[in-house]
Design an enzyme around this catalytic site. Structure first.
Site, short mmCIF file in Angstrom:
data_model
loop_
_atom_site.label_atom_id
_atom_site.label_comp_id
_atom_site.label_asym_id
_atom_site.label_seq_id
_atom_site.Cartn_x
_atom_site.Cartn_y
_atom_site.Cartn_z
N HIS A 287 -7.05 -6.46 0.82
CA HIS A 287 -6.15 -5.28 0.59
C HIS A 287 -4.97 -5.84 1.48
O HIS A 287 -3.80 -5.04 1.01
CB HIS A 287 -6.56 -3.77 1.28
CG HIS A 287 -5.48 -2.69 0.93
ND1 HIS A 287 -5.55 -2.11 -0.27
CD2 HIS A 287 -4.65 -2.13 2.21
CE1 HIS A 287 -4.55 -1.50 -0.12
NE2 HIS A 287 -4.24 -1.24 1.72
N ASP B 14 -9.65 -6.27 -3.39
CA ASP B 14 -9.31 -5.34 -2.43
C ASP B 14 -10.45 -4.35 -2.84
O ASP B 14 -11.12 -3.91 -3.60
CB ASP B 14 -7.74 -4.90 -3.36
CG ASP B 14 -7.17 -3.77 -2.73
OD1 ASP B 14 -7.84 -2.80 -1.95
OD2 ASP B 14 -5.93 -3.54 -2.30
N SER C 52 1.29 -1.24 -0.13
CA SER C 52 0.12 0.08 0.00
C SER C 52 0.76 0.82 0.30
O SER C 52 1.77 1.85 -0.88
CB SER C 52 -1.00 -0.10 1.12
OG SER C 52 -1.99 0.79 0.98
#
Length: 335
Positions: A274, A246, A107
């Site tokens: 995610h 996600d 991320s």
């Protein structure tokens, strides 16, 4: 839920600390062999890697830090830009006596990984991006709200004792009982959200997260992209891993990586959100091991780098892009 808490507690027992430029840094260091630097995402910490660290440490030296402003590391008024974080990782590795690494970023940590590869190509062997930012503007509205005026005060109220406990209990319950059936896509990562809400009881953490988000996101979404300097790291092996479900950053961003870097490896894991490294830790460890084992580490050549800079955008696209608008390479400062 209890098993997760036990694993996290055991991992915290392995935490070490080092002070760099007067700021305490927390990290986990395990195993031996080629070095892997695991960078967590926004508002998370090293425990996001708990499901895979022991497996990877059987073959690799694993370094999993808490980025400044996160977890057990200090949360000062400091440089929370991507360049600052990259400098901080350079300094940590130097103190630990580790010269070269394969960087794995999840991320927001993917943005730091790309920036590290740009600023310090001589120390970067490979890059793996996990559900990363920097591949498109879209991001969940919940993250966009962090940079809105008033978020800091509102979240201070919402994380007061009692209120916070009710919120985290509801999130963890929804995760546990919604983990099957049609709601699974929505509830899969709510336990991680509960951990984030819990961490925001510390106003210093909220301060760091707000400043970090304002550097990379505005009301339209992500304001950074990894496309403009892609040509600078032509020989850097790159892989992208995503969860098909996600809900934070769309999985379609994974296909953008192939357009920027034709040689990139893309893996999309089914029945994953995610945090694919948490949803399928054994498969993730296998993919990472295969990526490292089957690719030659990048070799930095200053003369070649100079030629590519002079050629600019006319040079071929590269497997390791970096971030538009991010700071130029720095060697003297650190977050």
């Amino acid at each position: 839920m209890a098993e997760k808490a036990d694993r996290a507690a055991a991992m915290r027992d392995d935490v070490q600390y080092v002070t760099i430029h007067g700021k305490k840094r927390a990290f986990v260091l395990k195993g031996s062999g080629p070095a892997l630097l695991l960078l967590h995402g926004l508002a998370c910490d090293h425990t996001t890697w708990t499901p895979v660290i022991d497996q990877l440490a059987k073959k690799y030296t694993v370094i999993a830090p808490d980025l400044l402003g996160h977890g057990l590391s200090d949360k000062p008024r400091a440089d929370y830009t991507l360049g600052g974080y990259a400098n901080g990782m350079r300094d940590l590795l130097t103190v630990l006596g580790i010269d070269k690494v394969t960087v794995v970023g999840h991320s927001f940590g993917g943005g730091v990984a790309m920036q590290f590869a740009y600023q310090f190509p001589e120390r970067t062997q490979r890059v793996m991006l996990v559900a990363t930012g920097g591949l498109g503007p879209e991001v969940t509205p919940l993250i966009k709200l962090i940079q809105v005026p008033g978020w800091f005060r509102v979240m201070g109220v919402l994380t007061l004792p009692g209120v916070r406990h009710l919120e985290t209990f509801a999130l963890r319950t929804a995760h546990e009982y919604g983990d099957v059936g049609p709601l699974r896509k929505v509830t899969r990562d709510l336990d991680e959200v509960a951990d984030i809400v819990e961490s925001w009881k510390d106003r210093r953490t909220r301060f760091a997260i707000r400043h970090l988000v304002r550097a990379v996101i505005d009301w339209r979404g992500q304001i950074v992209t990894m496309s403009d300097r892609a040509y600078l790291s032509d020989a850097m092996p790159m892989a992208v891993v995503w969860g098909r479900d996600d809900q934070v950053i769309p999985v379609r961003h994974a296909s953008n990586a192939a357009a920027l870097a034709p040689d990139v490896r893309v893996e999309v894991l089914p029945d994953a959100g995610h945090f694919p490294h948490k949803d399928h830790p054994e498969e993730f460890a296998r993919i990472l091991d295969d990526f490292v084992s089957s690719t030659e580490p990048a070799s930095y050549n200053r003369a070649r780098f100079r030629r590519m800079l002079k050629a600019g955008g006319s040079a071929p696209a590269s497997p390791v892009p970096t971030l538009e608008g991010a700071p130029e390479p720095q060697a003297a400062t650190s977050a």
